[in-house]
Design a protein around this motif. Structure first.
Motif, mmCIF file in Angstrom:
data_model
loop_
_atom_site.group_PDB
_atom_site.id
_atom_site.type_symbol
_atom_site.label_atom_id
_atom_site.label_comp_id
_atom_site.label_asym_id
_atom_site.label_seq_id
_atom_site.Cartn_x
_atom_site.Cartn_y
_atom_site.Cartn_z
ATOM 1 N N VAL A 19 0.851 -1.196 0.000
ATOM 2 C CA VAL A 19 0.000 0.000 0.000
ATOM 3 C C VAL A 19 0.883 1.241 0.000
ATOM 4 C CG1 VAL A 19 -1.827 1.262 1.221
ATOM 5 C CG2 VAL A 19 -1.754 -1.230 1.351
ATOM 6 N N ILE A 21 1.288 4.973 0.913
ATOM 7 C CA ILE A 21 0.618 5.837 1.893
ATOM 8 C C ILE A 21 0.670 7.302 1.442
ATOM 9 C CG2 ILE A 21 0.604 6.600 4.316
ATOM 10 C CD1 ILE A 21 2.062 3.719 4.685
ATOM 11 N N ILE A 24 -1.409 12.614 4.623
ATOM 12 C CA ILE A 24 -2.704 12.789 5.304
ATOM 13 C C ILE A 24 -2.577 13.938 6.299
ATOM 14 C CG2 ILE A 24 -4.565 11.663 6.601
ATOM 15 C CD1 ILE A 24 -3.332 8.953 5.766
ATOM 16 N N PRO A 25 -3.204 15.073 6.017
ATOM 17 C CA PRO A 25 -3.185 16.157 7.008
ATOM 18 C C PRO A 25 -4.134 15.850 8.154
ATOM 19 C CG PRO A 25 -4.426 16.821 5.085
ATOM 20 C CD PRO A 25 -3.935 15.436 4.806
ATOM 21 N N LEU A 26 -3.824 16.358 9.322
ATOM 22 C CA LEU A 26 -4.682 16.101 10.489
ATOM 23 C C LEU A 26 -6.056 16.730 10.324
ATOM 24 C CD1 LEU A 26 -5.228 15.109 13.357
ATOM 25 C CD2 LEU A 26 -3.947 17.035 14.236
ATOM 26 N N LYS A 28 -9.057 18.549 7.989
ATOM 27 C CA LYS A 28 -9.600 18.604 6.633
ATOM 28 C C LYS A 28 -9.650 20.053 6.190
ATOM 29 C CE LYS A 28 -12.628 14.629 6.819
ATOM 30 N NZ LYS A 28 -13.975 14.144 6.639
ATOM 31 N N LEU B 14 -3.047 15.155 20.675
ATOM 32 C CA LEU B 14 -3.603 14.749 19.391
ATOM 33 C C LEU B 14 -2.538 14.632 18.297
ATOM 34 C CD1 LEU B 14 -6.379 14.101 18.146
ATOM 35 C CD2 LEU B 14 -6.477 16.452 17.383
ATOM 36 N N GLU B 15 -1.649 15.585 18.237
ATOM 37 C CA GLU B 15 -0.622 15.579 17.191
ATOM 38 C C GLU B 15 0.294 14.359 17.305
ATOM 39 O OE1 GLU B 15 -1.475 18.305 18.844
ATOM 40 O OE2 GLU B 15 -2.337 19.475 17.195
ATOM 41 N N PHE B 18 -1.559 11.304 16.264
ATOM 42 C CA PHE B 18 -1.758 11.302 14.817
ATOM 43 C C PHE B 18 -0.501 10.802 14.104
ATOM 44 C CE2 PHE B 18 -1.983 13.451 10.631
ATOM 45 C CZ PHE B 18 -3.169 12.903 10.191
ATOM 46 N N LYS B 22 -1.549 7.319 12.449
ATOM 47 C CA LYS B 22 -2.237 7.563 11.169
ATOM 48 C C LYS B 22 -1.902 6.480 10.131
ATOM 49 C CE LYS B 22 1.134 10.710 9.121
ATOM 50 N NZ LYS B 22 1.391 11.930 8.400
ATOM 51 N N THR B 23 -0.631 6.050 10.096
ATOM 52 C CA THR B 23 -0.243 5.051 9.086
ATOM 53 C C THR B 23 -0.880 3.686 9.353
ATOM 54 O OG1 THR B 23 1.790 6.263 8.731
ATOM 55 C CG2 THR B 23 1.730 4.020 7.892
ATOM 56 N N TYR B 26 -4.548 3.958 8.542
ATOM 57 C CA TYR B 26 -4.771 4.082 7.093
ATOM 58 C C TYR B 26 -4.609 2.715 6.418
ATOM 59 C CZ TYR B 26 -4.257 5.259 2.202
ATOM 60 O OH TYR B 26 -4.426 5.289 0.840
ATOM 61 N N LEU B 27 -3.554 1.992 6.794
ATOM 62 C CA LEU B 27 -3.288 0.685 6.176
ATOM 63 C C LEU B 27 -4.446 -0.290 6.426
ATOM 64 C CD1 LEU B 27 0.503 0.250 7.042
ATOM 65 C CD2 LEU B 27 -0.470 0.527 4.762
ATOM 66 N N TYR B 30 -7.532 1.040 4.414
ATOM 67 C CA TYR B 30 -7.330 0.897 2.967
ATOM 68 C C TYR B 30 -7.407 -0.575 2.547
ATOM 69 C CZ TYR B 30 -5.636 1.065 -1.727
ATOM 70 O OH TYR B 30 -5.562 0.921 -3.079
ATOM 71 N N GLU B 36 -8.766 4.923 -1.656
ATOM 72 C CA GLU B 36 -7.828 5.859 -1.043
ATOM 73 C C GLU B 36 -8.534 7.023 -0.343
ATOM 74 O OE1 GLU B 36 -4.034 6.888 -3.057
ATOM 75 O OE2 GLU B 36 -4.700 8.944 -2.733
ATOM 76 N N ILE B 40 -8.518 8.016 3.658
ATOM 77 C CA ILE B 40 -7.985 9.282 4.187
ATOM 78 C C ILE B 40 -9.049 9.958 5.061
ATOM 79 C CG2 ILE B 40 -7.206 11.628 3.559
ATOM 80 C CD1 ILE B 40 -5.933 10.355 1.045
ATOM 81 N N ASP B 41 -10.278 9.991 4.559
ATOM 82 C CA ASP B 41 -11.386 10.607 5.317
ATOM 83 C C ASP B 41 -11.578 9.931 6.674
ATOM 84 O OD1 ASP B 41 -11.897 12.381 3.339
ATOM 85 O OD2 ASP B 41 -13.654 11.345 2.530
ATOM 86 N N VAL B 43 -9.375 8.211 8.421
ATOM 87 C CA VAL B 43 -8.252 8.513 9.328
ATOM 88 C C VAL B 43 -8.469 9.889 9.965
ATOM 89 C CG1 VAL B 43 -5.763 8.972 9.449
ATOM 90 C CG2 VAL B 43 -6.601 7.053 8.114
ATOM 91 N N GLN B 44 -8.805 10.881 9.143
ATOM 92 C CA GLN B 44 -9.023 12.237 9.673
ATOM 93 C C GLN B 44 -10.202 12.267 10.644
ATOM 94 O OE1 GLN B 44 -9.321 14.147 5.830
ATOM 95 N NE2 GLN B 44 -7.343 15.148 6.115
ATOM 96 N N ASP B 45 -11.290 11.617 10.253
ATOM 97 C CA ASP B 45 -12.483 11.605 11.116
ATOM 98 C C ASP B 45 -12.211 10.906 12.447
ATOM 99 O OD1 ASP B 45 -13.837 12.958 9.204
ATOM 100 O OD2 ASP B 45 -14.995 11.261 8.457
#
Lengths: 78, 169
Positions: A19, A21, A24-26, A28, B14-15, B18, B22-23, B26-27, B30, B36, B40-41, B43-45
């Motif tokens: 995959v 990657i 991806i921003p934190l 939106k 949070l940072e 993240f 996040k990876t 996402y994996l 996905y 894709e 991404i949506d 992960v952000q949500d």
């Protein structure tokens, strides 16, 4: 059973699933948020009337009931 | 060690979360849905939702990883279910996808296609076991099912995946 107990031939095939990657921003961006808001499914406005596929009788009766209510004032005029 | 809420919130900025998660999230998403933008949506949500409901997280009940994975999984399932409802209402919009599925079944399946063809309740278990090396207890918490169910579904999913890849399904 855990990861180690998965047969080797199956592990080899599972390893083929690579995959990429993306970034991806934190948060939106505003455009994405707007798009989410527009696409967000909303509650059916018919739900408060409890109208569903089987209640076709209600669908027929509501207009008749509305007409009756609207005609009420005219009855007093006669 | 018991952490009070202020300490807990401080610990899980949070940072930092993240960057760390996040990876893997996402994996997982996905590989499950193979889209894709949707991944991404999600992960952000997940992190937005975590930020909103961070006070509900209890470190004694589950790890932060399990908690985030569960949140992501629930968000994804909700999104896919909503899409499924739209699919029933407007089936003509989804005809192309159906054609693609029937065409791909003629050729030898790739691992991506085989995973996509697994029943949904089996797919998540195999992904979490193999790619994320999670224990059955952790998987049970993420999917909110008993450990016994995780065991039986893992066994069934491996059998099914093998059949799909060998073309005997």
């Amino acid at each position: 059973m855990n990861k180690k107990e998965i047969p080797e031939e199956l592990k080899e095939r599972l390893e083929e699933f690579h995959v990429e990657i993306p970034q991806i921003p934190l948060k939106k961006n505003k455009l994405d948020q707007l798009a989410d808001w527009i696409c967000k499914p909303v509650k059916s406005p018919l739900e408060f009337l409890s109208i569903h596929e089987k209640s076709t009788i209600k669908l027929g009766l509501y207009p008749l009931f509305a007409i009756f209510i609207l005609l009420l004032p005219t009855m007093f005029l006669i | 060690m018991n952490l009070n809420k202020a300490e807990q919130e401080e610990q899980y900025s949070l940072e930092e979360l993240f960057v760390s998660y996040k990876t893997p999230i996402y994996l997982f998403i996905y590989r499950y849905c193979q889209e894709e933008q949707l991944s991404i949506d999600i992960v952000q949500d997940t992190f937005l939702r975590f930020h909103k409901y961070q006070h509900q997280f209890d470190a004694r009940k589950s790890s932060i990883k399990t908690y985030l994975f569960r949140m992501a999984y629930q968000l994804m399932i909700n999104r896919l279910n909503k899409r499924q409802r739209w699919k029933k209402l407007l089936p003509f919009l989804y005809q192309k996808e159906a054609q693609h599925e029937s065409m791909s079944s003629i050729d030898k399946l790739t691992i991506q296609e085989a995973i996509k063809q697994l029943p949904e309740h089996q797919r998540a278990i195999i992904l979490l076991t193999y790619y994320h090396d999670l224990s059955q207890k952790e998987i049970a918490k993420i999917l909110e099912i008993p450990i016994g169910t995780v065991k039986s579904r893992l066994h069934a999913s491996l059998k099914r995946l093998k059949e799909l890849l060998e073309g005997t399904a």
